[in-house]
Scaffold this motif. Structure first.
Motif, PDB file in Angstrom:
ATOM      1  N   GLU B 175       0.805  -1.203   0.000  1.00  0.00           N
ATOM      2  CA  GLU B 175       0.000   0.000   0.000  1.00  0.00           C
ATOM      3  C   GLU B 175       0.856   1.280   0.000  1.00  0.00           C
ATOM      4  N   LYS B 176       1.959   1.217   0.762  1.00  0.00           N
ATOM      5  CA  LYS B 176       2.796   2.420   0.904  1.00  0.00           C
ATOM      6  C   LYS B 176       3.507   2.773  -0.390  1.00  0.00           C
ATOM      7  N   ALA B 177       4.065   1.763  -1.045  1.00  0.00           N
ATOM      8  CA  ALA B 177       4.884   2.025  -2.220  1.00  0.00           C
ATOM      9  C   ALA B 177       4.791   0.865  -3.191  1.00  0.00           C
ATOM     10  N   THR B 178       4.501   1.202  -4.435  1.00  0.00           N
ATOM     11  CA  THR B 178       4.463   0.166  -5.453  1.00  0.00           C
ATOM     12  C   THR B 178       5.216   0.652  -6.677  1.00  0.00           C
ATOM     13  N   CYS B 179       6.111  -0.194  -7.160  1.00  0.00           N
ATOM     14  CA  CYS B 179       6.812   0.129  -8.390  1.00  0.00           C
ATOM     15  C   CYS B 179       6.355  -0.856  -9.452  1.00  0.00           C
ATOM     16  N   LYS B 180       5.712  -0.333 -10.464  1.00  0.00           N
ATOM     17  CA  LYS B 180       5.238  -1.230 -11.518  1.00  0.00           C
ATOM     18  C   LYS B 180       6.415  -1.640 -12.397  1.00  0.00           C
ATOM     19  N   PRO B 181       6.440  -2.919 -12.814  1.00  0.00           N
ATOM     20  CA  PRO B 181       7.562  -3.397 -13.633  1.00  0.00           C
ATOM     21  C   PRO B 181       7.691  -2.629 -14.943  1.00  0.00           C
ATOM     22  N   ASP B 182       6.579  -2.200 -15.458  1.00  0.00           N
ATOM     23  CA  ASP B 182       6.583  -1.456 -16.709  1.00  0.00           C
ATOM     24  C   ASP B 182       7.342  -0.128 -16.556  1.00  0.00           C
ATOM     25  N   LEU B 183       7.100   0.536 -15.432  1.00  0.00           N
ATOM     26  CA  LEU B 183       7.772   1.811 -15.154  1.00  0.00           C
ATOM     27  C   LEU B 183       9.271   1.583 -14.986  1.00  0.00           C
ATOM     28  N   LEU B 184       9.608   0.482 -14.313  1.00  0.00           N
ATOM     29  CA  LEU B 184      11.027   0.203 -14.114  1.00  0.00           C
ATOM     30  C   LEU B 184      11.743  -0.047 -15.441  1.00  0.00           C
TER      31      LEU B 184
END
Lengths: 633, 220
Positions: B175-184
């Motif tokens: 909930e606090k932090a999510t990094c989408k693989p696409d963005l990475l």
């Protein structure tokens, strides 16, 4: 499909809308080994996945063919426009969902014909499937292209494209057709000889074996077989015992939402009411009911194999099913704990059913649709819709008391003998429905407020109905009537929907068309027409252009009253109902005389001579028995 | 009690959206004959929680859901019944019974492992990945409900390794932090100054945290 095409398809799926329509792999989908069978059948539905997957006939035949150890059946749907274009561009052939086989790899390619305005999709699918569009251009190794379904009762507009048509109930003839094609292929028979073998089957029409000639005025002069294998008259097939007939015990459960996403129990086939505009009511005669035992057995199996949360009963007039209250009660008892709701889409209301409605609501509430069809008693008598204004008011009052608040009313405009008074009658009926709601004490009716939606479609005269000779209103006349109806329905709590008159006009041309209409369909498709029943893709101007290309006038097909002595393009088909009966009914319509429901006694429609109708000698209803109105649709 | 269930969403089903997948799973549960629990209310539905929705287009090798049931049963018995009711591309891999008071997998979710199969990896890309990771900050812009927001990806990356044409990413997912693989991937290839190749991204494992160490979510 080869590996390269498969890889390109995977790429396409990343770029098209709703790719889930093209992946298959659903629960209960049947994937057989192609090397383990002797005959392969590509079952095509000429519309998108969401529509086709909602269709009962396809489920029945898919199950039936796949039950054969020697055959397999895979599903093929019309890709949406974006997908079709991209497939063509990327040279990906139209493929089956189960094994991703290109359409031209099947032994048999079969289309179910549900509505005329899907015909350009058939051409598009053949083209994408790398099958020559015209039957005459197909080579020995190409699939045999067959078709069935209600529109096959006038096969002529599709005669250039379809090798063989199955007329009537498909359950038995499908097996015979597969046998003939399987054996013919294994024996190395020529295409023509296989087609001759098909023509010898009862209920099969092979257009290439018939010649057509026209009079100078464009009407049909003669229609006759040109080959000894072809019968002069093609008799429709009838499954006599519905309880003994094959019915799917499991059906593919789609991942993505489809139009009718539920289990369907076909409780009976046929209708006894005899509405004069209704083609289905004539084609599916005689009425055959499935037994309670069989229905409950099927319901259990379907529920266990699909996990669906909703079940609907299907037939042309479910309210007439002899054991309806008992059936509904039994289904409710069975499924209350399993949280399966039972919806009744094609229903009438009477006192017994009112109780059922209350029960339906306990599980899940569904909408209420009524089809008075015409605005005045006179016109309802003309079309033999045995329902009165009082029936309607009583039915909606019952429904409002049960908590319903929104009602859909279906009407047709342009029915034979219609006058302005009949259109005003539609406004009057809508008003009476609203009034019926307000007549109920506030505490007893729904708090949502009443909402009435009146829909008026344009009457399309259909083959094998008493109105098959009738002229359809011109587009201008329809527009004028729509304008008036808009005025008459400017009422509080009432919405008005109407249909595009251009689409209905073309439907009239095709449904009563002859072989030359096939050329029009081809020209229209060449001009880019496809997915015509989707308004965003409908190209009316191109259709008019197609008629002009062929030197044909739409008015000749749609707006011309045909004399009784004219040879009709579908007259060589014996649908059970005789041309004499249809004439008699048409004359009674002109005299505003009704015809009784055939459960009250045989009306001699023609099927009484076929030995398929149990009620000819023992009508189940006496004259004194009360019958409720066929209001739900 | 409730079951912590691991299942696979095979590549064929990658285009199925989260809600459609939920419905498919509910129908499978209804077919299974398992003693399910239903929500209260007018339209009761099966109680079932997915630990983390999968994006459309992404297969999942080991997805986790929680299924409350009536009474007691073993994980093996549950697995057997559910497996019989599932379509081929949605197999169930394991089931573990836990007490109703056991924390929900969704609440314990910390991160996820993703594998990106690159159509063509640039030459000597391992070194690029090392250099990328060596940055103190990795500024990026991510899409949120309220618009585009600048963020720092670095603290959300638990690991990045390149093997052959496969890039394995361990990224924050909570909930606090999510990094989408696409963005990475976008950020990484921007850093590498090479065009981003086509890639099929699969989520291979959901992770939780125990004693400061990441471990498979279903084991918690």
């Amino acid at each position: 499909m080869n590996e390269l095409e498969n890889a390109r398809l995977e790429g396409l799926l990343e770029t098209v809308q709703k790719p889930a329509r093209y992946i298959g792999g659903e629960m209960n989908a049947v994937k057989k080994d192609w090397n383990g069978v002797r005959c392969t059948f590509g079952f095509c539905f000429a519309d998108t996945y969401e529509i086709g997957m909602s269709h009962l006939g396809m489920k029945i035949l898919y199950y039936l063919i796949n039950q054969r150890p020697d055959a397999l059946c895979e599903r093929v749907f019309m890709p949406d426009a974006d997908m079709a274009d991209k497939m063509r561009e990327a040279e990906v052939p139209l493929f089956s969902l189960e094994s991703r086989k290109a359409l031209n790899h099947f032994d048999i390619v079969g289309f179910t014909l549900q509505y005329e305005m899907s015909y350009t999709n058939i051409l598009e699918m053949l083209s994408l499937g790398r099958i020559p569009i015209f039957g005459r251009d197909r080579a020995e190794g190409d699939p045999i292209v067959v078709a069935g379904g209600p529109c096959a009762f006038n096969p002529e507009p599709l005669a250039p494209f379809i090798d063989a048509f199955m007329i009537g109930d498909g359950e038995d003839v499908m097996h015979e057709l597969i046998d003939v094609i399987r054996d013919g292929r294994e024996k190395g028979l020529s295409r023509l000889d296989i087609l001759r073998g098909l023509a010898r089957l009862e209920g099969v029409y092979v257009p290439a074996l018939y010649d057509v000639a026209y009079n100078e005025d464009g009407t049909l002069r003669s229609f006759a077989p040109n080959d000894p294998a072809a019968p002069a008259v093609v008799k429709k097939r009838v499954v006599k015992d519905l309880s003994a007939a094959v019915y799917p015990e499991n059906i593919p459960v789609p991942y993505t939402e489809i139009v009718h996403d539920r289990m369907v129990l076909e409780i009976m086939r046929g209708c006894t009411r005899g509405c004069r505009f209704c083609q289905a009511g004539m084609l599916y005669r005689p009425v055959r009911e499935r037994s309670m035992d069989r229905l409950l057995e099927l319901a259990d199996k379907l529920q266990q194999s699909t996990g669906y949360e909703e079940m609907s009963l299907s037939s042309l007039s479910s309210g007439d099913f002899t054991c309806l209250p008992q059936l509904i009660q039994a289904l409710m008892d069975r499924y209350k704990d399993k949280r399966v709701s039972v919806s009744l889409p094609s229903m009438r209301i009477d006192n017994i059913v009112k109780q059922s409605l209350e029960e339906t609501q306990q599980v899940k509430k569904s909408g209420l649709t009524l089809a008075p069809e015409a605005g005045t008693q006179r016109l309802r008598d003309v079309i033999n819709k045995g329902v009165t204004e009082e029936d309607l008011v009583r039915s909606v009052t019952d429904a409002f008391e049960c908590g319903w608040s929104s009602v859909k009313l279906y009407f047709m405009m342009g029915l034979p003998t219609e006058t302005d008074e009949d259109l005003q009658g539609i406004g009057h009926l809508a008003k009476r429905v609203v009034d019926a709601y307000y007549a109920i004490p506030k505490e007893k009716r729904s708090k949502n407020g009443v909402k009435v939606t009146a829909s008026a479609s344009v009457f399309v005269p259909k083959p094998f109905t008493p109105f098959q000779w009738a002229a359809q209103d011109t587009i201008d006349a329809v527009r004028e009537k729509q304008g008036k109806l808009r005025q008459y329905l400017k009422l509080k709590n009432v919405n008005f929907n109407w249909h595009e008159s251009e689409l209905s006009m073309l439907e009239a041309c095709i449904s009563r068309g002859d072989r030359r209409i096939g050329e029009v369909i081809y020209r229209a498709w060449k001009r880019g027409c496809r997915l015509d029943s989707w308004m965003e893709h409908f190209k009316y101007e191109e259709w008019l252009g197609a008629f002009a290309d062929c030197g044909l006038d739409p008015a000749f097909y749609a707006h011309r009253e045909r004399p009784y002595d004219e040879l009709l393009p579908w007259q060589f088909i014996d649908a059970g109902v005789s041309q004499e009966y249809l004439k008699r009914e048409n004359e009674k319509a002109k005299r505003v005389e009704t015809t009784k429901d055939c459960r009250r006694g045989c009306n001699g429609c023609g099927l009484h001579t076929w030995n398929v109708c149990d009620w000819v000698k023992n009508p189940p209803l006496k004259d004194t028995d009360k019958m409720a109105a066929p209001l739900f649709d | 009690m409730k079951m912590i269930v691991v299942f696979e969403k095979a590549p064929r089903l990658r285009h199925i959206g989260h809600l459609d997948l939920m419905r498919a799973m509910q129908r499978a549960l209804r077919r299974s004959g398992l003693p399910l629990r239903y929500s209260q209310g007018f339209n009761p539905h099966i109680l079932l929680t997915f630990a983390a929705p999968l994006s459309v287009g992404m297969p999942g090798k080991r997805e986790v859901m929680e299924v409350p049931i009536e009474g007691e049963m073993t994980g093996e018995a549950f697995l057997q019944k559910l497996s019989a009711a599932l379509p081929p591309d949605l197999p169930c891999l394991s089931a573990r019974p836990v007490d109703d008071r056991h924390p929900a997998p969704m609440a314990q979710l910390t991160a996820a492992i993703y594998q990106a199969e690159l159509e063509q990896a640039p030459e000597n890309f391992e070194a690029t990945v090392q250099a990328y990771l060596a940055q103190r900050e990795i500024p990026a812009v991510r899409k949120t409900k309220t618009g585009m927001k600048p963020c720092d990806l670095r603290p959300m990356i638990y690991g990045l390794t390149m093997k052959g044409n496969t890039l394995q990413m361990v990224l924050a997912l909570c909930e606090k932090a999510t990094c989408k693989p696409d963005l990475l991937l976008s950020s990484l290839f921007e850093f590498a100054q090479t065009p981003r190749p086509r890639a099929l991204i699969t989520r291979t494992q959901l992770l939780g945290e125990k004693d400061g160490v990441l471990c498979p979510l279903e084991t918690l």
